[in-house]
Design an enzyme around this catalytic site. Structure first.
Site, PDB file in Angstrom:
ATOM      1  N   SER A  12     -38.933 -12.212 -28.214  1.00 19.77           N
ATOM      2  CA  SER A  12     -37.827 -11.596 -27.494  1.00 19.77           C
ATOM      3  C   SER A  12     -36.586 -11.705 -28.374  1.00 19.77           C
ATOM      4  O   SER A  12     -36.227 -12.808 -28.785  1.00 19.77           O
ATOM      5  CB  SER A  12     -37.572 -12.308 -26.159  1.00 19.77           C
ATOM      6  N   THR A  14     -33.479 -12.319 -28.382  1.00 20.61           N
ATOM      7  CA  THR A  14     -32.327 -12.846 -27.656  1.00 20.61           C
ATOM      8  C   THR A  14     -31.592 -13.886 -28.491  1.00 20.61           C
ATOM      9  O   THR A  14     -30.803 -14.667 -27.972  1.00 20.61           O
ATOM     10  CB  THR A  14     -32.775 -13.463 -26.319  1.00 20.61           C
ATOM     11  N   SER A 253     -35.996 -25.118 -28.398  1.00 21.83           N
ATOM     12  CA  SER A 253     -35.463 -23.836 -27.961  1.00 21.83           C
ATOM     13  C   SER A 253     -34.339 -23.409 -28.887  1.00 21.83           C
ATOM     14  O   SER A 253     -33.912 -24.167 -29.771  1.00 21.83           O
ATOM     15  CB  SER A 253     -34.927 -23.935 -26.522  1.00 21.83           C
ATOM     16  N   LYS A 254     -33.855 -22.179 -28.672  1.00 25.54           N
ATOM     17  CA  LYS A 254     -32.774 -21.659 -29.502  1.00 25.54           C
ATOM     18  C   LYS A 254     -31.474 -22.426 -29.273  1.00 25.54           C
ATOM     19  O   LYS A 254     -30.537 -22.315 -30.067  1.00 25.54           O
ATOM     20  CB  LYS A 254     -32.579 -20.169 -29.214  1.00 25.54           C
ATOM     21  N   ARG A 255     -31.413 -23.204 -28.204  1.00 27.39           N
ATOM     22  CA  ARG A 255     -30.207 -23.985 -27.933  1.00 27.39           C
ATOM     23  C   ARG A 255     -30.145 -25.244 -28.787  1.00 27.39           C
ATOM     24  O   ARG A 255     -29.105 -25.864 -28.900  1.00 27.39           O
ATOM     25  CB  ARG A 255     -30.144 -24.354 -26.447  1.00 27.39           C
TER      26      ARG A 255
END
Length: 321
Positions: A12, A14, A253-255
């Site tokens: 995705s 994002t 995660s991307k965080r």
């Protein structure tokens, strides 16, 4: 199922691609090359509020920098396109209509507030929250009248009680009681299908034979299996890899800081070093080797040596390569 094995990576867009997703792409790439199969890149960009062309390009650039060349994709073309999920919505709607015509769905008029109250009541009673089935047996006439009056209605899949199972290429046989789910949503009130249904349609039409992805998708796979059955389709083979965890042993995660592939590129790391690092996050070659060329990885890699335990992302270890 296609004669030639077909693997896919479906990110995705994002944000920039992170190490965990890069590892998924790498494993699929290695399996495709090893088997003489096809590696497909599909962009799952239906989260329009968070997906951007810039993020998509960052994904393409990140995977390209690692040397993971896809055979079919949004920029490479192919016989099974389009390769952006947002460009396949009419096809998804057609297949949702097939699912409905076969009697496997119904319209649900419950509002977010009503569903939130249901969850609250279930949690207070110590039950796992699931949809009550309030709209399951509405008469066709009532449904039609309410739709004509402008009421919004999602589309839910009729879940039949019983055990659902599949043979996982990494974890072995997995089973789950469908009675725990409740009827789940497959189409939004605007007519667009949700992820779990769209991915079934896309994997089928793209003739994907092997779906290798993170273990966090296991719950999705059970629901996808019952939708394949409802549509009379043969599901692909599934393999669920251990998760990549951060230092706190939480899902990467991307965080998380310092996990974006482009960050390592900007810091001057060689792509070969990053590929070696992520290859060994959840896989071992069965010997003491830790340095591989891409060709050596293709030759050495095997599904059987993917570990079943989660891998912890150790930033300091990357400096060793």
């Amino acid at each position: 199922m296609a004669d030639k094995r077909r693997f896919r990576m479906a990110p995705s867009p994002t944000g920039s691609i992170h190490i965990g997703n890069a590892r998924t792409a790498l494993y699929n790439y290695l399996l495709a090359r090893q088997s003489g199969g096809t590696f497909v890149l599909r962009i799952e960009d239906t989260a329009r509020d968070r997906s951007t062309p810039e993020f998509e390009q960052a994904v393409l650039d990140g995977l390209g920098w690692l040397g993971l060349k896809w055979d079919e994709g949004p920029d490479a073309g192919g016989e099974h396109g389009p390769y952006r999920q947002s460009e396949r919505l009419e096809t998804h709607k057609e297949w949702l209509a097939k699912l409905t015509a076969a009697g496997h769905t119904y319209r649900c008029f419950c509002t977010r507030e009503e569903l939130a109250e249901e969850r609250k009541v279930a949690q207070k009673a110590g039950r796992a929250p699931k949809y009550s089935g309030k709209c399951r047996n509405l008469k066709a006439e009532e449904v039609e009248t309410r739709l004509e009056a402008g009421e919004e209605a999602a589309t839910r899949f009729r879940v039949m009680p019983g055990q659902v199972s599949f043979e996982d290429m990494i974890l072995g046989r997995l089973e789950e009681d469908a009675g725990l789910w409740g009827d789940f949503i497959v189409g939004r009130s605007d007519g667009t299908p949700v992820y779990n249904f769209a991915v079934v349609v896309d994997d089928h039409l793209m003739e994907i034979t092997d779906v290798v992805r993170g273990g966090d998708h296991i719950s999705n796979t059970f629901k996808q299996v019952v939708m394949y059955e409802a549509l009379g389709l043969e599901p692909p083979r599934f393999g669920h890899m251990p998760l990549t965890l951060n230092a706190k042993r939480q899902k990467l995660s991307k965080r998380d800081g310092s996990v974006a592939v482009e960050g390592y590129r900007e810091q001057g790391y060689l792509p070969e070093a990053v590929v070696n690092f992520i290859a060994l996050l959840g896989w071992n070659p069965g010997d003491e080797r830790e340095l591989f060329t891409m060709e050596e990885l293709i030759e050495a890699f095997s599904m059987e040596r993917i570990t079943k335990s989660n891998a912890v992302f150790d930033f300091a270890r990357l400096d060793w390569f």
